[in-house]
Design an enzyme around this catalytic site. Structure first.
Site, short mmCIF file in Angstrom:
data_model
loop_
_atom_site.label_atom_id
_atom_site.label_comp_id
_atom_site.label_asym_id
_atom_site.label_seq_id
_atom_site.Cartn_x
_atom_site.Cartn_y
_atom_site.Cartn_z
N CYS A 78 -2.61 1.81 -4.64
CA CYS A 78 -2.99 0.99 -5.80
C CYS A 78 -3.79 -0.25 -5.39
CB CYS A 78 -1.75 0.56 -6.59
SG CYS A 78 -0.78 -0.73 -5.79
N LYS A 81 -16.26 -2.74 4.10
CA LYS A 81 -15.47 -1.54 3.83
C LYS A 81 -14.11 -1.70 4.48
CE LYS A 81 -17.45 2.33 4.90
NZ LYS A 81 -17.87 3.58 5.54
N CYS A 91 2.95 0.46 1.34
CA CYS A 91 3.40 0.17 -0.03
C CYS A 91 4.54 -0.82 -0.01
CB CYS A 91 3.87 1.47 -0.69
SG CYS A 91 4.65 1.23 -2.30
N HIS A 113 2.91 -1.62 -6.94
CA HIS A 113 2.37 -0.69 -7.94
C HIS A 113 3.22 -0.69 -9.21
CE1 HIS A 113 5.18 1.77 -5.52
NE2 HIS A 113 5.48 2.28 -6.71
FE1 FES Z 1 0.38 0.11 -3.87
FE2 FES Z 1 2.88 0.86 -3.87
S1 FES Z 1 1.17 2.06 -4.12
S2 FES Z 1 2.11 -1.11 -3.61
#
Ligand code: FES
Length: 134
Positions: A100, A81, A109, A113
Site C-alpha cells: 500500500c 525509483k 508491512c 494499510h
Molecule cells: Fe502497506 Fe500493510 S500493506 S502497511
C-alpha cells in the site's frame, strides 16, 4: 409545436429580452448602473459566466486527479525509483511485505494499510510470503 415554441423564444422573446438589458456601452458605465439595473443584468451575466466556464473547463489543469493517481506519497521521494532488495535467506525473518506504500517500515508491512483502507474504502493488504514445509 415544440419547434414552434423554440423558434418563438429564439426569434422574438430572446431578442426582446436582450434589447431591454441595461448594458452600458463602456466599462465605466457599469459603475453608473442602479441596483435595479444590476438585478436585471445579473441573470444574463450569470449565463455568460457559466458559458465561459464551460468553454474553458476542458483546458483547466487537473492537479487533483494527478495527485490521486500517485501511489507513493512519501517513501524515498528523493529517488527517481524506489527499489528494494530482500535476500531470499532473510525471508524467514519477515513474511508480510507492504503493497500500500503507507508503511513506516517499508517495504515491511506495519499494518498501516488498515488505516488507509478505513479512510479511503480501499482494500489493499500486504504480500505474505510463506515457506513450504518439507
Ligand atoms: Fe502497506 Fe500493510 S500493506 S502497511
Amino acid at each position: 409545436m415544440v419547434l414552434e415554441s423554440l423558434a418563438r423564444i429564439v426569434k422574438v422573446q430572446l431578442p426582446a429580452y436582450l434589447k431591454r438589458l441595461p448594458l452600458p456601452e463602456s466599462v465605466g458605465g457599469f459603475l453608473r448602473l442602479t441596483v435595479s439595473e444590476w438585478l436585471r443584468l445579473l441573470p444574463f451575466l450569470g449565463v455568460l459566466a457559466l458559458l465561459g466556464y464551460l468553454a474553458v473547463r476542458p483546458f483547466l489543469p487537473k492537479k487533483k486527479q494527478q495527485k490521486d493517481s500517485l501511489i507513493n506519497l512519501k517513501i524515498q521521494k528523493e529517488n527517481p525509483k524506489v527499489v528494494n532488495e530482500i535476500n531470499i535467506e532473510d525471508l524467514c525473518l519477515t513474511k508480510a511485505y507492504c503493497r500500500c506504500w503507507r508503511s513506516k517500515t517499508f517495504p515491511v508491512c506495519d499494518g498501516s494499510h488498515n488505516k488507509h483502507n478505513e479512510l479511503t474504502g480501499d482494500n489493499v493488504g500486504p504480500l505474505i510470503l510463506k515457506k513450504k514445509e518439507v
